[in-house]
Write an enzyme that holds these catalytic residues in place. Structure first.
Site, short mmCIF file in Angstrom:
data_model
loop_
_atom_site.label_atom_id
_atom_site.label_comp_id
_atom_site.label_asym_id
_atom_site.label_seq_id
_atom_site.Cartn_x
_atom_site.Cartn_y
_atom_site.Cartn_z
N ASP A 182 0.87 -1.18 0.00
CA ASP A 182 0.00 0.00 0.00
C ASP A 182 0.90 1.23 0.00
O ASP A 182 1.71 1.41 0.92
CB ASP A 182 -0.88 -0.03 1.25
CG ASP A 182 -1.88 1.12 1.30
OD1 ASP A 182 -1.68 2.13 0.59
OD2 ASP A 182 -2.85 1.02 2.08
N VAL A 183 0.77 2.08 -1.00
CA VAL A 183 1.67 3.24 -1.11
C VAL A 183 1.54 4.20 0.06
O VAL A 183 2.45 5.00 0.31
CB VAL A 183 1.44 4.02 -2.43
CG1 VAL A 183 1.78 3.16 -3.63
CG2 VAL A 183 0.03 4.58 -2.51
N ASN A 198 2.54 6.46 -9.95
CA ASN A 198 1.27 6.50 -10.67
C ASN A 198 0.03 6.31 -9.80
O ASN A 198 -1.04 6.80 -10.15
CB ASN A 198 1.30 5.40 -11.75
CG ASN A 198 -0.05 5.11 -12.33
OD1 ASN A 198 -0.63 5.92 -13.05
ND2 ASN A 198 -0.59 3.94 -12.02
N TYR A 237 -9.51 15.65 -4.99
CA TYR A 237 -8.67 15.20 -6.11
C TYR A 237 -7.85 16.36 -6.67
O TYR A 237 -6.64 16.23 -6.90
CB TYR A 237 -9.55 14.58 -7.20
CG TYR A 237 -8.77 13.96 -8.33
CD1 TYR A 237 -8.19 12.70 -8.18
CD2 TYR A 237 -8.63 14.60 -9.56
CE1 TYR A 237 -7.48 12.10 -9.21
CE2 TYR A 237 -7.91 14.01 -10.60
CZ TYR A 237 -7.34 12.78 -10.42
OH TYR A 237 -6.63 12.19 -11.45
N LYS A 251 -3.72 16.78 -6.76
CA LYS A 251 -2.93 16.86 -7.98
C LYS A 251 -2.14 18.17 -8.06
O LYS A 251 -1.05 18.20 -8.67
CB LYS A 251 -3.83 16.69 -9.20
CG LYS A 251 -4.40 15.27 -9.31
CD LYS A 251 -3.30 14.20 -9.33
CE LYS A 251 -3.83 12.79 -9.51
NZ LYS A 251 -2.75 11.78 -9.57
#
Length: 242
Positions: A56-57, A79, A147, A151
Site C-alpha cells: 500500500d503506497v 502512478n 482530487y 494533484k
C-alpha cells in the site's frame, strides 16, 4: 534483475499503471509492479517475468520494504491514485478527504522518498522519477476538491524533486493526463458534469498513448528531461474549460 534498465510502477494492478507496465515489459525493461492486490499485479504481468510487490503506497513500512527488494532503480512511475465521488466541499466527508490524500499525496511522497534515496546512493547513481499528475493539476472539474488539491500537490512535489535531484543526477517529470479510457474514466463516455452546469459526453483516448508517452520520458538520457507533459484526448474540455 539483469543489466537492463529497471522501472517500478505503482498502481500497477489496473488502468494506466497496467497499460504502462505491459508497454515496458514489451520494450524489454525489468519491471517491478507495485499495488495493494497481488492477484491484480499477477494479472498485469500476464505470465511475463516481473517483480510483484504487494504494498500500500500510503503505508511507510510497506513502501520501504518494497523498495528494499530492488538492487537498482532507474525509473519510478509514481502512478497510484484514487478519486472521490463528485460533491461540493461541504458534502465531502473527512474520511473521503483522508482516503484521497493518503494515496495521492502521502503515497506519492513516500514512493518518491524511497526512490530518491535509492537513486542517490546506488552506483552509478541517479535515475528518473515520473509523477502522474492530471489535467486537474491545472484546472478543476466541478465538485472535485480532494482530487484537485491532491494533484496540485503533486506538481509541487515534481518541481521540488527536479530542483533537489540535480545534485544527485536525479531527473523529475510529470505527465498530466486527460481522458485516457480506463475504468476510472469510463463515465466520461456516458456524460460528466461541466463547468456551465450541463452534463456532456467527453472524448476519450486509448490508454496506450499514455503508456507510450511514459516510455518516451523514461528512455531519455539523464541529461535530458521532460519536466511537464500534457497528453489528452484532443477535443476534451481543457483548453477553454470553464
Amino acid at each position: 534483475m539483469s543489466d537492463r534498465k529497471t522501472i517500478l510502477i505503482t498502481g500497477a494492478g489496473s488502468g494506466i499503471g497496467r497499460a504502462t507496465a505491459r508497454t515496458f515489459l514489451s520494450a524489454g525493461w525489468n519491471v517491478a509492479l507495485m499495488g495493494r492486490r497481488a492477484e491484480a499485479l499477477a494479472e498485469t504481468a500476464d505470465g511475463q517475468p516481473a517483480l510483484l510487490l504487494a504494498a500500500d503506497v500510503s503505508n511507510p513500512a510497506e513502501v520501504d520494504a518494497a523498495f528494499a527488494q530492488l538492487p537498482r532503480l532507474d525509473v519510478l512511475f509514481n502512478n497510484a491514485g484514487i478519486s472521490a465521488p463528485a460533491a461540493t466541499i461541504d458534502e465531502i466527508s473527512v474520511e473521503q478527504w483522508l482516503a484521497v490524500s493518503n494515496t495521492n499525496i502521502t503515497g506519492m511522497f513516500l514512493c518518491a522518498r524511497a526512490a530518491f534515496r535509492l537513486m542517490r546512493h546506488q552506483s552509478p547513481r541517479g535515475g528518473r522519477i515520473i509523477n502522474n499528475g492530471s489535467i486537474s493539476a491545472h484546472v478543476p472539474r466541478p465538485g472535485s476538491a480532494p482530487y484537485t488539491m491532491s494533484k496540485h500537490a503533486v506538481t509541487g512535489l515534481t518541481r521540488t524533486l527536479g530542483l533537489d535531484g540535480r545534485a544527485f543526477d536525479i531527473a523529475a517529470g510529470q505527465i498530466d493526463i486527460g481522458n485516457a479510457l480506463t475504468d476510472m474514466a469510463a463515465g466520461f463516455t456516458k456524460g460528466v458534469a461541466q463547468a456551465n452546469g450541463q452534463t456532456a459526453i467527453e472524448p476519450v483516448m486509448d490508454v496506450a498513448h499514455v503508456a507510450g508517452a511514459v516510455l518516451h520520458m523514461a528512455s531519455l538520457p539523464l541529461s535530458v528531461n521532460v519536466p511537464f507533459m500534457t497528453i489528452m484526448a484532443r477535443d476534451m474540455p481543457y483548453i477553454g474549460r470553464g
